[in-house]
Design a protein around this motif. Structure first.
Motif, PDB file in Angstrom:
ATOM      1  N   LEU A 141      61.631  23.220  18.550  1.00 47.59           N
ATOM      2  CA  LEU A 141      61.186  24.546  18.144  1.00 47.59           C
ATOM      3  C   LEU A 141      60.400  24.462  16.845  1.00 47.59           C
ATOM      4  O   LEU A 141      60.862  23.865  15.871  1.00 47.59           O
ATOM      5  CB  LEU A 141      62.398  25.465  17.963  1.00 47.59           C
ATOM      6  CG  LEU A 141      63.287  25.652  19.194  1.00 47.59           C
ATOM      7  CD1 LEU A 141      64.508  26.492  18.837  1.00 47.59           C
ATOM      8  CD2 LEU A 141      62.507  26.313  20.317  1.00 47.59           C
ATOM      9  N   HIS A 143      59.731  26.621  14.541  1.00 48.31           N
ATOM     10  CA  HIS A 143      60.190  27.325  13.345  1.00 48.31           C
ATOM     11  C   HIS A 143      61.314  26.617  12.588  1.00 48.31           C
ATOM     12  O   HIS A 143      61.626  27.000  11.466  1.00 48.31           O
ATOM     13  CB  HIS A 143      60.616  28.758  13.699  1.00 48.31           C
ATOM     14  CG  HIS A 143      61.931  28.854  14.415  1.00 48.31           C
ATOM     15  ND1 HIS A 143      62.076  28.559  15.750  1.00 48.31           N
ATOM     16  CD2 HIS A 143      63.166  29.219  13.985  1.00 48.31           C
ATOM     17  CE1 HIS A 143      63.327  28.751  16.110  1.00 48.31           C
ATOM     18  NE2 HIS A 143      64.013  29.151  15.059  1.00 48.31           N
ATOM     19  N   GLU A 165      55.265  36.992  16.078  1.00 49.70           N
ATOM     20  CA  GLU A 165      55.835  38.172  16.729  1.00 49.70           C
ATOM     21  C   GLU A 165      56.430  37.836  18.097  1.00 49.70           C
ATOM     22  O   GLU A 165      57.409  38.455  18.528  1.00 49.70           O
ATOM     23  CB  GLU A 165      54.768  39.254  16.893  1.00 49.70           C
ATOM     24  CG  GLU A 165      54.505  40.065  15.642  1.00 49.70           C
ATOM     25  CD  GLU A 165      53.480  41.164  15.875  1.00 49.70           C
ATOM     26  OE1 GLU A 165      52.912  41.216  16.991  1.00 49.70           O
ATOM     27  OE2 GLU A 165      53.237  41.949  14.946  1.00 49.70           O
ATOM     28  N   HIS A 166      55.828  36.866  18.793  1.00 53.76           N
ATOM     29  CA  HIS A 166      56.287  36.516  20.137  1.00 53.76           C
ATOM     30  C   HIS A 166      57.285  35.356  20.140  1.00 53.76           C
ATOM     31  O   HIS A 166      57.761  34.961  21.207  1.00 53.76           O
ATOM     32  CB  HIS A 166      55.087  36.164  21.018  1.00 53.76           C
ATOM     33  CG  HIS A 166      54.253  37.340  21.388  1.00 53.76           C
ATOM     34  ND1 HIS A 166      53.191  37.773  20.612  1.00 53.76           N
ATOM     35  CD2 HIS A 166      54.328  38.209  22.427  1.00 53.76           C
ATOM     36  CE1 HIS A 166      52.643  38.838  21.170  1.00 53.76           C
ATOM     37  NE2 HIS A 166      53.311  39.124  22.262  1.00 53.76           N
ATOM     38  N   MET A 167      57.609  34.832  18.963  1.00 53.95           N
ATOM     39  CA  MET A 167      58.556  33.725  18.891  1.00 53.95           C
ATOM     40  C   MET A 167      59.992  34.236  18.924  1.00 53.95           C
ATOM     41  O   MET A 167      60.302  35.297  18.379  1.00 53.95           O
ATOM     42  CB  MET A 167      58.345  32.918  17.603  1.00 53.95           C
ATOM     43  CG  MET A 167      57.057  32.143  17.556  1.00 53.95           C
ATOM     44  SD  MET A 167      56.808  31.316  15.950  1.00 53.95           S
ATOM     45  CE  MET A 167      58.066  30.026  16.063  1.00 53.95           C
ATOM     46  N   ARG A 168      60.849  33.465  19.564  1.00 51.23           N
ATOM     47  CA  ARG A 168      62.281  33.700  19.434  1.00 51.23           C
ATOM     48  C   ARG A 168      62.780  32.788  18.318  1.00 51.23           C
ATOM     49  O   ARG A 168      62.820  31.570  18.482  1.00 51.23           O
ATOM     50  CB  ARG A 168      63.009  33.358  20.729  1.00 51.23           C
ATOM     51  CG  ARG A 168      62.836  34.378  21.835  1.00 51.23           C
ATOM     52  CD  ARG A 168      63.733  34.031  23.009  1.00 51.23           C
ATOM     53  NE  ARG A 168      63.698  35.043  24.032  1.00 51.23           N
ATOM     54  CZ  ARG A 168      64.433  34.998  25.144  1.00 51.23           C
ATOM     55  NH1 ARG A 168      65.239  33.969  25.345  1.00 51.23           N
ATOM     56  NH2 ARG A 168      64.347  35.958  26.036  1.00 51.23           N
ATOM     57  N   LEU A 169      63.139  33.365  17.209  1.00 53.57           N
ATOM     58  CA  LEU A 169      63.582  32.552  16.073  1.00 53.57           C
ATOM     59  C   LEU A 169      65.058  32.188  16.252  1.00 53.57           C
ATOM     60  O   LEU A 169      65.931  32.591  15.488  1.00 53.57           O
ATOM     61  CB  LEU A 169      63.334  33.308  14.763  1.00 53.57           C
ATOM     62  CG  LEU A 169      61.871  33.681  14.488  1.00 53.57           C
ATOM     63  CD1 LEU A 169      61.745  34.411  13.169  1.00 53.57           C
ATOM     64  CD2 LEU A 169      60.987  32.433  14.488  1.00 53.57           C
ATOM     65  N   THR A 170      65.284  31.403  17.295  1.00 50.39           N
ATOM     66  CA  THR A 170      66.653  31.003  17.636  1.00 50.39           C
ATOM     67  C   THR A 170      67.215  30.067  16.578  1.00 50.39           C
ATOM     68  O   THR A 170      66.586  29.052  16.250  1.00 50.39           O
ATOM     69  CB  THR A 170      66.666  30.296  19.003  1.00 50.39           C
ATOM     70  OG1 THR A 170      66.043  31.144  19.967  1.00 50.39           O
ATOM     71  CG2 THR A 170      68.074  29.964  19.432  1.00 50.39           C
ATOM     72  N   THR A 178      65.694  33.125  10.692  1.00 46.61           N
ATOM     73  CA  THR A 178      65.723  33.978  11.881  1.00 46.61           C
ATOM     74  C   THR A 178      65.025  35.315  11.655  1.00 46.61           C
ATOM     75  O   THR A 178      64.904  36.105  12.595  1.00 46.61           O
ATOM     76  CB  THR A 178      67.172  34.235  12.320  1.00 46.61           C
ATOM     77  OG1 THR A 178      67.900  34.819  11.227  1.00 46.61           O
ATOM     78  CG2 THR A 178      67.856  32.934  12.735  1.00 46.61           C
ATOM     79  N   ARG A 180      61.613  37.368  10.920  1.00 48.19           N
ATOM     80  CA  ARG A 180      60.167  37.178  11.027  1.00 48.19           C
ATOM     81  C   ARG A 180      59.481  37.348   9.675  1.00 48.19           C
ATOM     82  O   ARG A 180      58.565  36.602   9.331  1.00 48.19           O
ATOM     83  CB  ARG A 180      59.582  38.140  12.058  1.00 48.19           C
ATOM     84  CG  ARG A 180      59.860  37.710  13.484  1.00 48.19           C
ATOM     85  CD  ARG A 180      59.191  38.612  14.512  1.00 48.19           C
ATOM     86  NE  ARG A 180      59.314  38.026  15.847  1.00 48.19           N
ATOM     87  CZ  ARG A 180      60.400  38.094  16.591  1.00 48.19           C
ATOM     88  NH1 ARG A 180      61.465  38.732  16.120  1.00 48.19           N
ATOM     89  NH2 ARG A 180      60.451  37.529  17.787  1.00 48.19           N
TER      90      ARG A 180
END
Length: 259
Positions: A141, A143, A165-170, A178, A180
């Motif tokens: 990932l 991020h 905006e379209h990322m899942r900050l898992t 986590t 944005r």
């Protein structure tokens, strides 16, 4: 020949024909028609027509309404560009990575951005290499990695905002970012200071530091990093910032960029 064997042979022939058609677009031909393709690779027009439309159905070719010809889809063009980038990076990175390995026991990577992931295309292991770090061809990932932060920080502002905006900050650890807004602030810091850090965000007790690799036009096309276990993830590997940045500059110079 049995019916099964005949069908198998026909399938293999179709695959070979599809591969030959795709290769024609890799010879500098942006758009080609069915008749052109049939002549070039020695197929009947009906066979070429069938194979071309199969490739369209699979999302590998598309028909251009304005010309009536066919071209590679964006996906296929991106794959070709990625392969070419990986080859050029391998040639340019070999000596600089060996030089960097002489000053650290950590694991070295060169990575490119693939959507919201980083794709590792080069790896060097030092004496302190850790098996959990990613092998060539694997992903992580973006991020939670220093290379991902560097590559995302280099995107044009609007593209960067849309991507985040379209990322899942898992989260992968309790230290993973986590939020944005916090991540965008982190990217601004990375862009300003010229390197990115992962401080225990991907794996507990591990850190990495990365710097951008640029092409002759100054565009960031990849990132080089060092990753290692550290006694204090809040400090991370900041002491390696200078050699990592210097390594990135040397690789960029190998690609034809200016130091």
């Amino acid at each position: 020949m049995s019916t099964t064997a005949a069908r198998g042979a026909e399938t293999l022939t179709s695959v070979a024909s599809a591969a030959r058609i795709l290769r024609e677009f890799g010879k500098g031909n942006a758009q080609l028609g069915v008749s052109q393709l049939a002549r070039r690779i020695g197929l009947s027009k009906s066979t070429a027509h069938r194979v071309v439309w199969t490739l369209v159905a699979e999302g590998l070719l598309e028909k251009v309404p304005e010309t009536g010809l066919f071209r590679l889809t964006t996906t296929m063009s991106s794959l070709g560009a990625s392969a070419e980038t990986a080859h050029r990076l391998h040639e340019s990175a070999t000596i600089p990575l060996d030089q960097l390995r002489a000053v650290t026991d950590g694991t070295l990577h060169v990575a490119i951005l693939d959507g919201v992931d980083v794709l590792y295309i080069e790896r060097r292991e030092g004496p302190g290499a850790i098996s959990v770090f990613r092998a060539v061809g694997s992903r992580n990932l973006a991020h939670v990695t220093s290379t991902g932060k560097v590559l995302l920080a280099a995107l044009p502002p609007e593209q960067q905002r849309r991507t985040v905006e379209h990322m899942r900050l898992t989260p992968k650890t309790p230290r993973s970012i986590t939020s944005r807004s916090a991540f965008l602030a982190e990217l601004a810091t990375v862009r300003r200071q010229g390197y990115g850090e992962n401080r225990g965000e991907s794996e507990p007790g591990m850190a990495s530091i990365a710097a951008p690799i640029r092409d002759p036009l100054g565009r960031v096309v990849a990132a080089v990093s060092v990753a290692a276990r550290v006694p204090d993830v809040t400090v991370g590997l900041r002491h390696l910032a200078r050699p990592v940045v210097e390594t990135a500059l040397r690789i960029s110079a190998g690609l034809g960029g200016q130091r």
